[in-house]
Write an enzyme that holds these catalytic residues in place. Structure first.
Site, mmCIF file in Angstrom:
data_model
loop_
_atom_site.group_PDB
_atom_site.id
_atom_site.type_symbol
_atom_site.label_atom_id
_atom_site.label_comp_id
_atom_site.label_asym_id
_atom_site.label_seq_id
_atom_site.Cartn_x
_atom_site.Cartn_y
_atom_site.Cartn_z
ATOM 1 N N LYS A 67 -0.656 -0.173 2.737
ATOM 2 C CA LYS A 67 -1.551 0.021 3.892
ATOM 3 C C LYS A 67 -1.268 1.376 4.561
ATOM 4 O O LYS A 67 -2.192 2.099 4.902
ATOM 5 C CB LYS A 67 -1.393 -1.133 4.903
ATOM 6 N N THR A 68 0.005 1.697 4.726
ATOM 7 C CA THR A 68 0.340 2.986 5.344
ATOM 8 C C THR A 68 -0.107 4.137 4.439
ATOM 9 O O THR A 68 -0.672 5.126 4.901
ATOM 10 C CB THR A 68 1.860 3.094 5.601
ATOM 11 N N ASP A 111 0.839 0.386 12.819
ATOM 12 C CA ASP A 111 1.282 -0.650 11.886
ATOM 13 C C ASP A 111 1.521 -1.944 12.671
ATOM 14 O O ASP A 111 1.846 -1.898 13.851
ATOM 15 C CB ASP A 111 2.594 -0.174 11.239
ATOM 16 N N THR A 161 -0.450 -7.686 8.574
ATOM 17 C CA THR A 161 -0.251 -8.724 7.564
ATOM 18 C C THR A 161 -0.858 -10.034 8.063
ATOM 19 O O THR A 161 -0.972 -10.983 7.301
ATOM 20 C CB THR A 161 1.259 -8.960 7.340
ATOM 21 N N ARG A 220 5.341 -1.565 -4.155
ATOM 22 C CA ARG A 220 6.648 -1.191 -3.587
ATOM 23 C C ARG A 220 7.768 -1.835 -4.393
ATOM 24 O O ARG A 220 8.812 -1.228 -4.640
ATOM 25 C CB ARG A 220 6.718 -1.633 -2.122
#
Ligand code: ADE
Length: 339
Positions: A67-68, A111, A161, A220
């Site tokens: 997302k970032t 975030d 999330t 990730r």
């Protein structure tokens, strides 16, 4: 974009990790999430064509799916600055300072936006809707006065999330809603190949397959495993990531063939040990992990693979999950069956 234009309050530690690199900078470098990329390409092109800021965008999805990274990619595609902060640490003063330092068109990335507190949301609403902010000038007392300050048109990108925890009024102020889903093993394989190229490590197709199968649909995680397997290949192998080297490394790390690790198994056992149903707080106490980590890091994938469900009686496991940890599933109780 220069570093002094980036605000990093509340960033995740791994985001700052120099080893966690090779992030895509542009949409066409991004692998997977095709629907998301297609939509954003259109909205970004339209904003550019009209020479306007992109409408505020909400990015929803589990941790580690980028997302970032996507927020940064959007800023790059728009050709604007990118500032970033975290909802859980954001104070009114900090938000005011960030907002008043924005340049026209800039992206402000928040975030965990579901964690922004109510008092901070009060600043966010007029900033998002009317591009204004009320500031108090002076130290308080009789000399202090409120001024209504216009802000440049900017794009707020909120990442979360937990979409369900965002208040309706805040959610409604985002014009673009984007949902990131777990990556397919094929797309993860391509991401592994891309990183292997940067790391200059040879990865055989079977080695790549082994990593993508065990990486929980999450870039990730795939990237981290690739780096550990590369270490293992260097010290215990010939430097090449074969299936055998990948499997041995992941076995050593306690990652099973489905990608579940020791904590996943402990969570599952905690549920079984409590008679098949357990509340989040009970599980957290049993496995000595905090509730948020269990909810954000472990549960989404267990739910995705059909191992865990949230029921009114607490978390429970499916028959598949019982079998995976070598247990016989309990008989289906009448209230749990369809008929
Ligand atoms: N690294 C992390 N996420 C990625 C993606 N979607 N595409 C390419 N590289 C990535």
């Amino acid at each position: 974009m220069t570093d002094d234009r980036i605000v990093n309050a509340g960033a995740q530690p791994e985001d700052e990790d120099p080893h966690f690199t090779f992030r895509p900078e542009r949409l066409d470098e991004m692998i997977g999430q095709d629907d998301v990329r297609d939509q954003l390409a259109v909205f970004i092109a339209a904003a550019r064509e009209r020479k306007e800021a992109l409408e505020h965008a909400l990015l929803v999805g589990p941790k580690g799916l980028g997302k970032t990274t996507l927020g940064n990619v959007i800023a790059n595609e728009l050709g604007v600055g990118f500032k970033r902060t975290g909802g859980q640490v954001l104070e009114r003063l900090e938000l005011s300072q960030i907002l008043t330092s924005l340049e026209p068109g800039d992206v402000l990335f928040i975030d965990e936006i579901h964690r922004v507190n109510i008092r901070v949301q009060e600043i966010l609403y007029p900033a998002m809707e009317d591009f204004t902010i009320d500031l108090v000038i002076g130290q308080g007392g009789p000399g202090a006065r409120a001024v209504h300050v216009p802000l440049p048109k900017f794009t707020l990108i909120g990442a979360t999330t937990k979409e369900g925890l965002i208040s309706g009024p805040l959610r409604d102020r985002f014009g673009v809603h984007v949902r990131l889903n777990f990556y397919s093993p094929e797309d993860l394989g391509k991401i592994i190949d891309r990183d292997a190229g940067f790391l200059k490590v040879e990865v055989e197709p079977e080695g790549r397959e082994e990593i993508s199968r065990r990486a929980r649909g999450t870039p990730r995680i795939a990237k981290r495993y690739l780096r550990r397997i590369r270490d293992y290949a260097l010290i215990r192998g010939e430097g090449v990531v074969t299936r055998d080297i990948a499997a041995r490394t992941l076995d050593m790390l306690g990652v099973d063939p489905l990608g579940l690790d020791e904590m996943d198994r402990r969570i599952m056992r905690a549920i079984v040990d409590r008679g098949g149903f357990a509340g989040l707080n009970t599980i957290a106490a049993a496995v000595s992990e905090d509730e948020r980590t269990i909810e954000d890091t472990y549960e989404p994938y267990l739910i995705q693979i059909g191992f865990l469900s949230r029921t009114s009686r607490g978390r429970s496991l499916t028959a598949k999950a019982y079998r995976h940890i070598g247990l016989t599933p309990p008989p289906v109780e009448p209230q749990d069956s369809l008929f």
